[in-house]
Design an enzyme around this catalytic site. Structure first.
Site, PDB file in Angstrom:
ATOM      1  CE1 TYR A 149      -4.088   3.003   0.225  1.00  0.00           C
ATOM      2  CE2 TYR A 149      -2.928   2.804   2.330  1.00  0.00           C
ATOM      3  CZ  TYR A 149      -3.495   3.398   1.102  1.00  0.00           C
ATOM      4  OH  TYR A 149      -4.689   4.275   1.174  1.00  0.00           O
ATOM      5  CE1 TYR A 159      -3.059   0.734   5.737  1.00  0.00           C
ATOM      6  CE2 TYR A 159      -0.530   0.605   5.687  1.00  0.00           C
ATOM      7  CZ  TYR A 159      -1.610   0.194   4.945  1.00  0.00           C
ATOM      8  OH  TYR A 159      -1.712  -1.401   4.865  1.00  0.00           O
TER       9      TYR A 159
END
EC number: 1.3.1.9
Length: 270
Positions: A149, A159
């Site tokens: 990602y 995140y």
């Protein structure tokens, strides 16, 4: 529509949990394109998920393995070699952060949890390739993929340590990919759009990630089905000289500074 791109190819797919999993979609697409494979996941994930239904649908065998355990991986690859001989592809679709799951902010992460997530999300990729390397079980022009990602390159609040894990994952792909190249095997990572999988949806603010990426991407977010098609292309003989790359599969998000949709949302002069 099937093109027979993987006819006769054999592999291992790690990480299919349920129908929302990218690995699940990859397995379905590989089956459609003529591949045979073993499905594998950690025993706890197999109990939580629906992998046996996928195995039945794709006429595949399930072999449980904790990808952080060299012993488990040895048994898995021995089973794959006994079944197929040499392999043509491997998909690593594994990621986990205890800090994310428990809502621990990046500035105050628990380091024991950090090490667990790092082992599962990144080091396991090295271990998978190490076992395959030691057993010399990849055919020439085989393909090894892991899913990543863009948080490996950019900062996304919440995140958390998964961003660090993805950065290390991509580095492992480049470093081990060099050596695999000597055996005519390619190693790459695919940096996918935010995708509403079970793991992805567990990130705080995921809905905001998803909506923002959709507005920023000229082609819109790439779905799990789209990613499956890209993985098939990377497993096929059409991409034989692509290796040691992090390949953005995100509708153009990674190269867009700002989109008109986002500008319009903040334009107070209208």
């Amino acid at each position: 529509m099937s093109y027979g791109l993987l006819k006769g190819k054999k592999g291992i797919i790690f990480g299919a949990l349920n129908e929302q999993s990218i690995a699940w979609k990859v397995a379905e697409k590989c089956h459609e394109e003529g591949a045979e494979f073993i499905l594998s996941n950690a025993p706890i994930a197999m109990r939580m998920g629906e992998i046996n239904a996928l195995a039945e649908k794709t006429n595949s065998e399930v072999v449980g393995a904790d990808a952080t355990s060299m012993e488990d991986l040895e048994k898995l690859f021995d089973a794959a070699i006994a079944k197929f001989g040499k392999l043509d592809f491997i998909l690593h679709s594994i990621g986990m952060s205890v800090n994310v799951r428990k809502g621990r902010n990046y500035t105050a992460i628990n380091y024991d949890w950090l090490e667990k997530g790092w082992d599962v999300s990144a080091v396991s990729f090295h271990k998978v390739m190490r076992v395959a390397w030691d057993k010399d079980c990849m055919n020439e022009w085989g393909s090894i993929l892991a899913l990543s990602y863009i948080a490996a390159q950019r900062t996304f609040p919440d995140y958390n340590d998964m961003a660090d894990n993805k950065s290390y994952l991509e580095s492992i792909a480049r470093s081990f990919g060099y050596y695999w190249g000597e055996r005519k095997v390619r190693v790459n990572t695919i940096s996918q759009s935010p995708t509403p999988t079970t793991a992805g949806s567990g990130v705080k603010g995921f809905g905001g990630f998803l909506g923002y990426a959709e507005d920023m991407s000229p082609l819109g977010n790439a779905t799990a089905d789209d990613c499956a098609g890209y993985c098939v292309a990377m497993f096929s003989d059409l991409t034989k000289k692509v290796t040691m790359q992090n390949l953005f599969h995100d509708g153009g998000f990674s190269n867009t500074g700002v989109s008109q949709k986002v500008v319009d949302k903040y334009d107070t002069e209208k």
